[in-house]
Scaffold this active site. Structure first.
Site, PDB file in Angstrom:
ATOM      1  N   LYS A 112       0.846  -1.192   0.000  1.00 27.37           N
ATOM      2  CA  LYS A 112       0.000   0.000   0.000  1.00 27.37           C
ATOM      3  C   LYS A 112       0.891   1.255   0.000  1.00 27.37           C
ATOM      4  O   LYS A 112       2.099   1.174   0.208  1.00 27.37           O
ATOM      5  CB  LYS A 112      -0.913  -0.004   1.223  1.00 27.37           C
ATOM      6  CG  LYS A 112      -0.184   0.021   2.565  1.00 27.37           C
ATOM      7  CD  LYS A 112      -1.155  -0.048   3.713  1.00 27.37           C
ATOM      8  CE  LYS A 112      -0.422  -0.024   5.052  1.00 27.37           C
ATOM      9  NZ  LYS A 112      -1.355  -0.060   6.198  1.00 27.37           N
ATOM     10  N   ARG A 141      -9.664  -0.007  15.291  1.00 26.52           N
ATOM     11  CA  ARG A 141      -9.609   0.787  14.071  1.00 26.52           C
ATOM     12  C   ARG A 141     -10.656   0.263  13.093  1.00 26.52           C
ATOM     13  O   ARG A 141     -11.733   0.809  12.983  1.00 26.52           O
ATOM     14  CB  ARG A 141      -8.192   0.732  13.471  1.00 26.52           C
ATOM     15  CG  ARG A 141      -7.984   1.612  12.252  1.00 26.52           C
ATOM     16  CD  ARG A 141      -6.548   1.569  11.763  1.00 26.52           C
ATOM     17  NE  ARG A 141      -6.141   0.237  11.288  1.00 26.52           N
ATOM     18  CZ  ARG A 141      -4.953  -0.013  10.760  1.00 26.52           C
ATOM     19  NH1 ARG A 141      -4.039   0.949  10.666  1.00 26.52           N
ATOM     20  NH2 ARG A 141      -4.658  -1.237  10.339  1.00 26.52           N
ATOM     21  N   TYR A 164      16.159  31.005   5.835  1.00 27.77           N
ATOM     22  CA  TYR A 164      15.101  31.762   6.487  1.00 27.77           C
ATOM     23  C   TYR A 164      15.312  31.856   7.997  1.00 27.77           C
ATOM     24  O   TYR A 164      15.631  30.867   8.662  1.00 27.77           O
ATOM     25  CB  TYR A 164      13.743  31.102   6.224  1.00 27.77           C
ATOM     26  CG  TYR A 164      13.284  31.191   4.790  1.00 27.77           C
ATOM     27  CD1 TYR A 164      13.028  32.413   4.195  1.00 27.77           C
ATOM     28  CD2 TYR A 164      13.100  30.030   4.041  1.00 27.77           C
ATOM     29  CE1 TYR A 164      12.592  32.496   2.881  1.00 27.77           C
ATOM     30  CE2 TYR A 164      12.662  30.093   2.727  1.00 27.77           C
ATOM     31  CZ  TYR A 164      12.413  31.325   2.153  1.00 27.77           C
ATOM     32  OH  TYR A 164      11.990  31.400   0.846  1.00 27.77           O
ATOM     33  N   MET A 212      11.611  24.865   0.873  1.00 27.07           N
ATOM     34  CA  MET A 212      10.692  24.028   0.110  1.00 27.07           C
ATOM     35  C   MET A 212      11.410  23.159  -0.920  1.00 27.07           C
ATOM     36  O   MET A 212      11.071  21.976  -1.086  1.00 27.07           O
ATOM     37  CB  MET A 212       9.641  24.897  -0.583  1.00 27.07           C
ATOM     38  CG  MET A 212       8.557  24.101  -1.287  1.00 27.07           C
ATOM     39  SD  MET A 212       7.277  25.139  -2.021  1.00 27.07           S
ATOM     40  CE  MET A 212       6.489  25.801  -0.541  1.00 27.07           C
TER      41      MET A 212
END
Length: 389
Positions: A39, A138, A267, A315
């Site tokens: 998955k 769950r 930053y 980023m």
């Protein structure tokens, strides 16, 4: 080899994946099947490529979380049985299950009504896998309410009980008390099913941690995810099998500059140079899956040397202190996760630094990073790996 124009990429080692799968397969008894959990795009490793390797090395089932993941495998020509571990709740989804030959998890009475109705309308029988919640809280029918639902499945037209399973919540905990409580509850359900004379072709309970913890948890099949990708689920489970990390993460240096003492970096100037430094800007950042929380904490490998990352990770870029690395150049490949020379950085190292889990790190690398097969001294293809015995 990586695209010469690529700024960063995820590197997948099919040899390590094959070795891990064989090690797991040999650890299991001859009567225990291996379901490979692929998955989340095989935990970020590439579901189709991983499926081809693990099936060639002894896995007999694949496990996915969503219908879309299963369809991707079928469209790629993967014919092995697929267990859908997540839920479906519409007739259209069940019709797709039938069309693509995907076997669903049944956890509620609503599931049974839906599966039965669609299968009968289609004039077929749908194999279903009943999830018994023994302590995960769950998905699944609560263990003390499971027997009536199991009986109903057994007597319902249109569906066939293919397996009973449960999922361990604390198998990676050094204290196994919770595991054995869940096993006891699961065993009670199985004993009652047997007393009622309801045949069940397959029983499975163990995840990677359960598989390594106790062979008595193996039953007819184990569902293995993390161990396939080269990691033990907990420190006390390390060393039981020879596992090798399958994923590497690499990027290129895009600029090198000299900075003076007192110069702030990135930053917020959360790092300020205290001496003359040579900085390398690297073309990878938090939008690619390098957590911002590793800023000023992580290291990387450059020309076989471990160097520190400085300043806030941005980023698309991060900065490394390469002052002590001679002959570093623009275009140089940097290893963020992987091995260079005598040094290795793993996803577990990042997880430890962030107080999180290895699963989250592996699944975090975005798909703007291409997945490539790692280089090998001898050219290796997935077909070559698949042919190994």
């Amino acid at each position: 080899m990586p695209d010469p124009q690529a700024r960063a990429w995820v590197e997948i080692d099919p040899v390590a994946l094959a070795q891990n799968t064989r090690a797991i397969r040999s650890y299991l008894g001859a009567q225990t099947e291996l379901l490979a959990v692929i998955k989340a795009d095989a935990y970020g490793h590439g579901a189709v490529a991983v499926a081809e390797v693990v099936l060639a090395q002894g896995a007999t089932w694949l496990g996915v979380a969503t219908l879309g993941e299963a369809i991707q495998l079928r469209r790629a020509g993967i014919g092995a049985p697929i267990l859908l571990l997540g839920g479906v709740d519409t007739a259209q989804q069940v019709q797709a299950l039938l069309y693509w030959r995907v076997e669903p998890t049944l956890a509620t009475w609503e599931h049974l009504r839906l599966f039965t109705q669609v299968a009968q309308t289609a004039g077929t029988i749908l194999p279903v896998h009943l999830d018994v919640d023994t302590g995960m809280s769950r998905f699944g029918v609560p263990w003390h309410e499971a027997i009536p639902l199991i009986q109903a499945v057994w007597h319902s037209p249109g569906v066939r009980l293919a397996s009973l399973y449960s999922h361990l919540a604390t198998a990676d905990d050094p204290d196994p008390q919770g595991v054995y409580l869940q096993q006891q509850r699961f065993r009670q359900v199985l004993q009652e099913v047997q007393r009622l004379g309801i045949p069940c072709p397959k029983v499975h309970l163990a995840n990677s941690a359960g598989m390594l913890l106790d062979r008595h948890l193996h039953y007819d099949m184990v569902r293995v995810g993390l161990a396939l990708y080269g990691y033990a689920p907990a420190p006390h489970l390390e060393g039981i099998l020879p596992l090798h990390p399958v994923m590497g993460v690499r990027a290129r240096i895009t600029q090198i500059k000299e900075i003076a003492p007192g110069t702030g970096v990135s930053y917020g100037h959360r790092f300020v140079a205290t001496q003359p430094m040579r900085l390398a800007t690297v073309g990878i950042g938090y939008a690619d899956g390098v957590p911002r929380g590793l800023s000023n904490r992580m290291t990387a490998l450059v020309r076989g040397r471990r160097v520190r990352q400085v300043g806030m990770i941005t980023m698309d870029q991060l900065m490394l202190d390469v002052t002590a690395v001679p002959e570093v150049q623009v275009g140089q490949i940097v290893t963020l996760i992987g091995r260079e020379g005598n040094h290795q950085i793993t996803a577990q190292d990042w997880a430890n630094d962030l107080d999180t889990i290895t699963w989250e790190i592996l699944c975090g690398f975005k798909h703007r990073l291409p997945r490539i097969l790692s280089a090998s001294p001898v050219p290796v293809s997935l077909g070559a790996i698949a042919s190994e015995s």
